[in-house]
Design an enzyme around this catalytic site. Structure first.
Site, PDB file in Angstrom:
ATOM      1  N   THR A  41       7.322  -4.481  -4.764  1.00  0.00           N
ATOM      2  CA  THR A  41       6.504  -4.458  -3.557  1.00  0.00           C
ATOM      3  C   THR A  41       5.050  -4.122  -3.866  1.00  0.00           C
ATOM      4  O   THR A  41       4.129  -4.739  -3.323  1.00  0.00           O
ATOM      5  CB  THR A  41       7.067  -3.441  -2.549  1.00  0.00           C
ATOM      6  N   GLY A 181       4.062   1.115  16.041  1.00  0.00           N
ATOM      7  CA  GLY A 181       4.260   2.149  15.028  1.00  0.00           C
ATOM      8  C   GLY A 181       2.933   2.637  14.481  1.00  0.00           C
ATOM      9  O   GLY A 181       2.005   1.848  14.276  1.00  0.00           O
ATOM     10  N   SER A 182       2.845   3.955  14.239  1.00  0.00           N
ATOM     11  CA  SER A 182       1.583   4.530  13.764  1.00  0.00           C
ATOM     12  C   SER A 182       1.755   5.261  12.441  1.00  0.00           C
ATOM     13  O   SER A 182       1.098   6.265  12.196  1.00  0.00           O
ATOM     14  CB  SER A 182       1.021   5.498  14.817  1.00  0.00           C
ATOM     15  N   GLY A 183       2.625   4.739  11.595  1.00  0.00           N
ATOM     16  CA  GLY A 183       2.738   5.298  10.258  1.00  0.00           C
ATOM     17  C   GLY A 183       1.629   4.766   9.367  1.00  0.00           C
ATOM     18  O   GLY A 183       0.636   4.191   9.846  1.00  0.00           O
ATOM     19  N   GLU A 188      -3.217   1.685   8.567  1.00  0.00           N
ATOM     20  CA  GLU A 188      -4.029   0.943   7.598  1.00  0.00           C
ATOM     21  C   GLU A 188      -4.298  -0.480   8.082  1.00  0.00           C
ATOM     22  O   GLU A 188      -5.435  -0.948   8.077  1.00  0.00           O
ATOM     23  CB  GLU A 188      -3.345   0.921   6.233  1.00  0.00           C
ATOM     24  N   ASP A 312      12.188   3.760  -4.071  1.00  0.00           N
ATOM     25  CA  ASP A 312      12.396   3.895  -2.630  1.00  0.00           C
ATOM     26  C   ASP A 312      13.858   3.807  -2.211  1.00  0.00           C
ATOM     27  O   ASP A 312      14.241   4.364  -1.182  1.00  0.00           O
ATOM     28  CB  ASP A 312      11.612   2.809  -1.895  1.00  0.00           C
ATOM     29  N   HIS A 445     -22.985  18.453  -9.137  1.00  0.00           N
ATOM     30  CA  HIS A 445     -23.646  18.266  -7.851  1.00  0.00           C
ATOM     31  C   HIS A 445     -24.405  16.942  -7.851  1.00  0.00           C
ATOM     32  O   HIS A 445     -25.034  16.585  -8.859  1.00  0.00           O
ATOM     33  CB  HIS A 445     -24.638  19.411  -7.605  1.00  0.00           C
TER      34      HIS A 445
END
Length: 461
Positions: A41, A181-183, A188, A312, A445
């Protein structure tokens, strides 16, 4: 007849790809079974193509938003054909590199087909031409990953919906895009297509987006996305879908109120499910949970000795780097007696919205659930010199530290290069460095990481 191997790897994701090569290089006669393309994937329809498109969307948004920097870009347009061509070229290049490296590996047979267990440590492969072959091995490794979950919503079979996979081939910019869906996938893609020119609506059934993250982080992300024009509907569910002459009609329910809205496109971002149904692990006495994920111990071995599940398909956090680390655990333990365990590692991850959300360790809400004694440090990016100088002060930094030891337990960095800054905090966690040490450390910096000084100074107050 059954063809015997020393090792069989099913699936060429971010664990299966390096593992099959490592086993073969160690002298084991190895077979890799892949039903589609090598790379899994991540390479083919996950990380590589989506992050390439995110970069295009960010460039478009940056050009339109550059006026406050004294740069005026008139007539910014998006050529979605070029965007798709670029991501396809990147995918092909990466996939070809994997194919070439496998072809050069001795003791490795790459078999293109679909695998299914037909007995204990026995596999039947159905090749792309329809022919079949029985294989067996004493060591078998499953890395078959996940696929998009299709929710059971009335009318869903009647519409032409999109998934995170099929959307990558869409050669048009949706006029009105509904994201269910808001995963990570929903946010993204939602932000990406809003920046490409779509009118995007995100539907979430819960009281807020990003339930796994702390409320302040979720609220900040909501503000960022809504300021860009995304319509985020919480406490809302899709009751049904239907086709009309104007597009796809979604019946939405929020509380007791039901309304209808019409969209040109619908993206289903409602999670992913394991690729185990066709694999038939039960035929090899491999145990799975109620959702179909393969059950493993902390060394990734299944209920059958010598059979492992990586990535997964075993459940848990679905990230490429987790899958790759699974490979390192299994390869190290089998080939080098490393005694590594999944319980020993610290989990980092990054959501590639803009700004990025880098995360490591536990959240504040998890710490409270575990009743840990902690101190919380927060810093808005409006106080970060680098953010001010680059003209983008959206977001914030947050850290959870142990009140007694001073060690960092978790952190969230919602910022430009948030994924890079979180790596600094992860290294501190790995080394047992305290928040006082980071507060007093000298960073270059002006960098984003330098603001860790200021973040932890807040704990002095």
């Amino acid at each position: 007849m059954t063809k015997k191997y020393d090792a069989i790897v099913i699936g060429s994701g971010q664990a299966g790809t390096p593992l099959c090569k490592k086993l073969a290089e160690a002298g084991l006669k190895t077979a890799l079974i892949e039903k589609r393309w090598v790379g899994g994937t991540c390479v083919n329809d996950g990380c590589s193509p989506t992050k390439a498109m995110v970069a295009s969307a960010k460039a478009a948004w940056g050009a339109r938003q550059s006026g406050h920097l004294g740069i005026f870009a008139a007539g910014v347009t998006v050529d979605i054909q070029k965007v798709i061509e670029r991501q396809k070229e990147i995918v092909l290049r990466m996939r070809s590199n994997v194919e070439e490296s496998m072809a050069e590996t001795k003791n490795l047979d790459v078999l293109y087909g679909e695998a299914a267990f037909c007995g204990v440590k026995q596999i039947e492969v159905t090749f792309t031409d329809g022919k079949k072959q029985l294989l067996s091995a004493e060591k078998i490794f499953v890395n078959t990953g996940l696929k998009p979950k299709i929710p059971d919503i009335p009318g869903i079979g009647d519409i032409e919906y999109l998934t995170s996979t099929s959307l990558l081939d869409l050669k048009e910019i949706p006029e009105k895009l509904l994201v269910v869906g808001s995963g990570y996938i929903g946010l993204e893609f939602g932000q990406m297509y809003q920046r490409f020119g779509s009118a995007v609506t995100i539907i979430e059934g819960s009281e807020r987006i990003m339930l796994r993250e702390d409320t302040d982080i979720a609220e900040e992300m909501t503000k960022i996305l809504t300021d860009e024009g995304l319509d985020i509907q919480i406490n809302t569910k899709v009751v049904s879908f239907a086709n009309s002459k104007d597009g796809i009609v979604a019946r939405l329910k929020s509380g007791t109120k039901v309304s209808e809205r019409t969209y040109t496109h619908v993206l289903l971002a409602t999670g992913r499910v394991p690729n185990t149904a066709v694999l038939k692990p039960e035929a090899s006495e491999i145990k799975t949970d109620e959702k179909g994920f393969i059950i493993v111990n902390d060394q990734l071995e299944t209920s059958v000795k010598g059979v492992y599940a990586l990535g997964d398909v075993k459940g848990g956090p679905a990230f490429t780097h987790v899958s790759y680390d699974d490979y390192r655990i299994v390869a190290g333990n089998l080939l080098h007696n490393a005694h590594r365990k999944t319980s020993d590692r610290i989990l980092p991850y990054c959501m590639f919205t803009d700004p990025q959300l880098g995360r490591v360790g536990i959240t504040q809400q998890e710490a409270e659930k575990q009743k840990l004694k902690v101190k919380i440090a927060t810093l808005p990016n409006s106080w970060v010199a680098r953010s001010i100088e680059t003209g983008d002060t959206r977001g914030m930094m947050k850290a959870i530290v142990d009140k007694e030891t001073g060690k960092i337990l978790g952190a969230a960095v919602l910022s430009n290069e948030g994924g890079e800054v979180i790596a600094v905090l992860q290294m501190a966690m790995l080394g047992g460095i305290t928040w006082e040490q980071l507060r007093d450390s000298m960073f270059a910096h002006p960098t984003y990481s330098e603001s860790l000084n200021n973040l932890f100074m807040n704990l002095d107050e």
